[in-house]
Design an enzyme around this catalytic site. Structure first.
Site, mmCIF file in Angstrom:
data_model
loop_
_atom_site.group_PDB
_atom_site.id
_atom_site.type_symbol
_atom_site.label_atom_id
_atom_site.label_comp_id
_atom_site.label_asym_id
_atom_site.label_seq_id
_atom_site.Cartn_x
_atom_site.Cartn_y
_atom_site.Cartn_z
ATOM 1 N N PHE A 68 8.520 -7.684 -2.431
ATOM 2 C CA PHE A 68 8.111 -6.299 -2.159
ATOM 3 C C PHE A 68 7.782 -6.051 -0.696
ATOM 4 C CE2 PHE A 68 4.554 -8.560 -4.248
ATOM 5 C CZ PHE A 68 3.635 -8.606 -3.210
ATOM 6 N N GLY A 71 10.319 -4.015 1.863
ATOM 7 C CA GLY A 71 10.384 -2.564 2.025
ATOM 8 C C GLY A 71 9.036 -1.880 2.057
ATOM 9 N N HIS A 72 7.958 -2.628 1.956
ATOM 10 C CA HIS A 72 6.615 -2.004 1.870
ATOM 11 C C HIS A 72 5.651 -2.717 2.796
ATOM 12 C CE1 HIS A 72 2.892 -0.450 -0.020
ATOM 13 N NE2 HIS A 72 3.682 0.513 -0.437
ATOM 14 N N PHE A 73 5.594 -2.544 3.944
ATOM 15 C CA PHE A 73 6.422 -1.759 4.840
ATOM 16 C C PHE A 73 7.061 -2.726 5.819
ATOM 17 C CE2 PHE A 73 3.032 1.009 3.341
ATOM 18 C CZ PHE A 73 3.754 2.074 2.867
ATOM 19 N N ILE A 78 2.262 -4.580 3.352
ATOM 20 C CA ILE A 78 1.082 -4.306 2.528
ATOM 21 C C ILE A 78 1.517 -4.396 1.067
ATOM 22 C CG2 ILE A 78 -0.620 -2.557 1.852
ATOM 23 C CD1 ILE A 78 -0.427 -1.440 4.699
#
Length: 166
Positions: A68, A71-73, A78
């Site tokens: 994750f 893409g986050h971020f 985070i």
């Protein structure tokens, strides 16, 4: 079955550190036998405290390699809040494993109430996850108080509801 369990106080940094180094009650291999989740969605690495049908405490080691974070971020990784809530729900699923009315049934996420996010979870953090059973009604629906901490600091807490299905 119903319980008047009050959520325990927030663990101190010292108590959280002691649990983080405690021998596991359930290892990753045993968790795989209990929960239906698999990589990359299994969000509990080990269980360090377990009171059947009442409470469980587990750990999630958050690494930079978590899928994750791509893409986050991209420039400021985070852990998504929804995945912190899912990790709390998974530790809640472990609480239910030894209840006679629950054997062979699947606990599905049914709702959240009063969940608040207090600080971000970053690569390198170790999430300490706890779930305390509050109620089960008609052997079908229940509620837990769940909490996530990092180093004695509150990350997220709130009530999670679940539905039991055959």
């Amino acid at each position: 079955m119903s319980s008047d369990v009050s959520p325990p106080p927030l663990l101190s940094a010292e108590a959280a550190a002691q649990l983080a180094t405690a021998p596991p009650v359930f290892t990753t291999e045993q968790i795989l036998e209990i929960l239906p989740h698999r990589y990359p969605f299994l969000l509990v690495d080990r269980v360090v405290e377990y009171q059947p049908g009442q409470r469980a405490v587990g750990l999630k080691n958050v690494t930079f390699n978590e899928p994750f974070f791509q893409g986050h971020f991209p420039n400021r990784p985070i852990m998504p809040g929804v995945l912190i809530v899912e990790a709390m729900a998974q530790i809640g699923g472990i609480v239910l494993t030894k209840l006679p009315d629950v054997a062979g049934r699947l606990a599905l996420f049914a709702g959240i109430d009063g969940v608040r996010f207090r600080r971000p979870v970053l690569p390198g953090d170790q999430l300490l996850l706890s779930a305390d059973l509050l109620t089960i009604r008609q052997r079908r629906i229940g509620k837990m108080f769940c909490r996530a901490q990092v180093g004695g600091q509150l990350v997220t807490e709130g009530e999670l509801m679940f539905s039991l299905v055959d």
